[in-house]
Write an enzyme that holds these catalytic residues in place. Structure first.
Site, PDB file in Angstrom:
ATOM      1  N   HIS A  76      -4.741  12.050  -4.630  1.00 29.37           N
ATOM      2  CA  HIS A  76      -4.042  12.023  -3.346  1.00 29.37           C
ATOM      3  C   HIS A  76      -2.543  11.830  -3.554  1.00 29.37           C
ATOM      4  O   HIS A  76      -2.136  10.983  -4.337  1.00 29.37           O
ATOM      5  CB  HIS A  76      -4.525  10.858  -2.476  1.00 29.37           C
ATOM      6  CG  HIS A  76      -6.002  10.669  -2.456  1.00 29.37           C
ATOM      7  ND1 HIS A  76      -6.579   9.422  -2.452  1.00 29.37           N
ATOM      8  CD2 HIS A  76      -7.021  11.559  -2.432  1.00 29.37           C
ATOM      9  CE1 HIS A  76      -7.899   9.549  -2.420  1.00 29.37           C
ATOM     10  NE2 HIS A  76      -8.188  10.831  -2.415  1.00 29.37           N
ATOM     11  N   TYR A 140      -1.841  -1.559  -4.844  1.00 27.46           N
ATOM     12  CA  TYR A 140      -0.748  -0.606  -4.715  1.00 27.46           C
ATOM     13  C   TYR A 140       0.220  -1.055  -3.623  1.00 27.46           C
ATOM     14  O   TYR A 140      -0.150  -1.285  -2.484  1.00 27.46           O
ATOM     15  CB  TYR A 140      -1.231   0.830  -4.523  1.00 27.46           C
ATOM     16  CG  TYR A 140      -2.341   1.077  -3.539  1.00 27.46           C
ATOM     17  CD1 TYR A 140      -2.104   1.773  -2.361  1.00 27.46           C
ATOM     18  CD2 TYR A 140      -3.638   0.652  -3.802  1.00 27.46           C
ATOM     19  CE1 TYR A 140      -3.127   2.032  -1.468  1.00 27.46           C
ATOM     20  CE2 TYR A 140      -4.667   0.898  -2.910  1.00 27.46           C
ATOM     21  CZ  TYR A 140      -4.398   1.594  -1.747  1.00 27.46           C
ATOM     22  OH  TYR A 140      -5.407   1.841  -0.846  1.00 27.46           O
TER      23      TYR A 140
END
EC number: 5.1.3.-
Length: 197
Positions: A76, A140
């Site tokens: 992604h 993240y």
């Protein structure tokens, strides 16, 4: 854990295959109780190469995903930069594909990530990982807030595209979402223009 896990000096390496992709060594201190690390400290990271532009818009969101062994997520490319790392004793095989318009479109980099390593992933570079350990907490830090109206700006490429040459661990046993299984091959991906990033 990687071969050298404890007490690596803080360091940054540019990944030549994908401009802007950075690999960080993160110092981890351990004793009989376990270990501790500063996962990210702006004052220390900027001088060694962490991009200042990450903070320009003043937006930060930290996410953590939990996954079990063989789970594969990706690939992604969201409309933000991200700093990724592992937040526990887990380990992943990370893979990145440049989806930006230009001569490095389609370039791939992969490496194993544990708590002693971090990666800066610039927007336009697709990110994915496969869990090598029993479980993993994957962290993240991104420089925008998630919003449904940003979904049309996402880009994807199929993790199993043979043209990418990514060497996954035991792909037949991988646990993958239906969405990720149906992402396009690189040959069908429209390169991302700078205005779209």
């Amino acid at each position: 854990m990687t071969e050298t896990f404890f007490d690596k000096p803080l360091a940054c390496r540019e990944i030549k295959e994908i401009p802007g992709l950075l690999e960080f060594d993160i110092p981890v201190r351990g004793d009989n109780r376990g270990w501790f690390k500063e996962n990210f400290q702006k004052e220390k990271m900027l001088p060694i190469g962490f991009p200042e532009r990450f903070f320009e818009e003043g937006k930060l969101q930290n996410n953590v995903s939990f996954s079990r062994q063989h789970v594969l997520r990706g690939l992604h490319a969201e409309p933000w930069d991200k700093y990724i790392s592992v937040a526990d004793d887990g380990k992943v095989l990370g893979a990145w594909v440049d989806l930006r318009e230009g001569e490095t479109f389609g370039n791939v980099y992969q490496t194993v990530i544990d708590a002693s390593k971090g990666m800066f992933v610039p927007r336009g570079v697709a990110n994915g990982f496969q869990v090598l350990s029993e479980t993993v907490s994957y962290s993240y830090l991104v420089n925008d807030y998630w919003a449904l109206d940003l979904k049309p700006k996402y880009a994807f490429v199929n993790y199993a595209d043979p043209s990418l040459g990514i060497t996954w661990e035991n792909l037949a046993a991988a646990e993958v979402s239906e969405a990720d299984k149906n992402h396009p091959l690189l040959s069908d991906v429209k390169p991302l223009k700078p205005k779209d990033l």
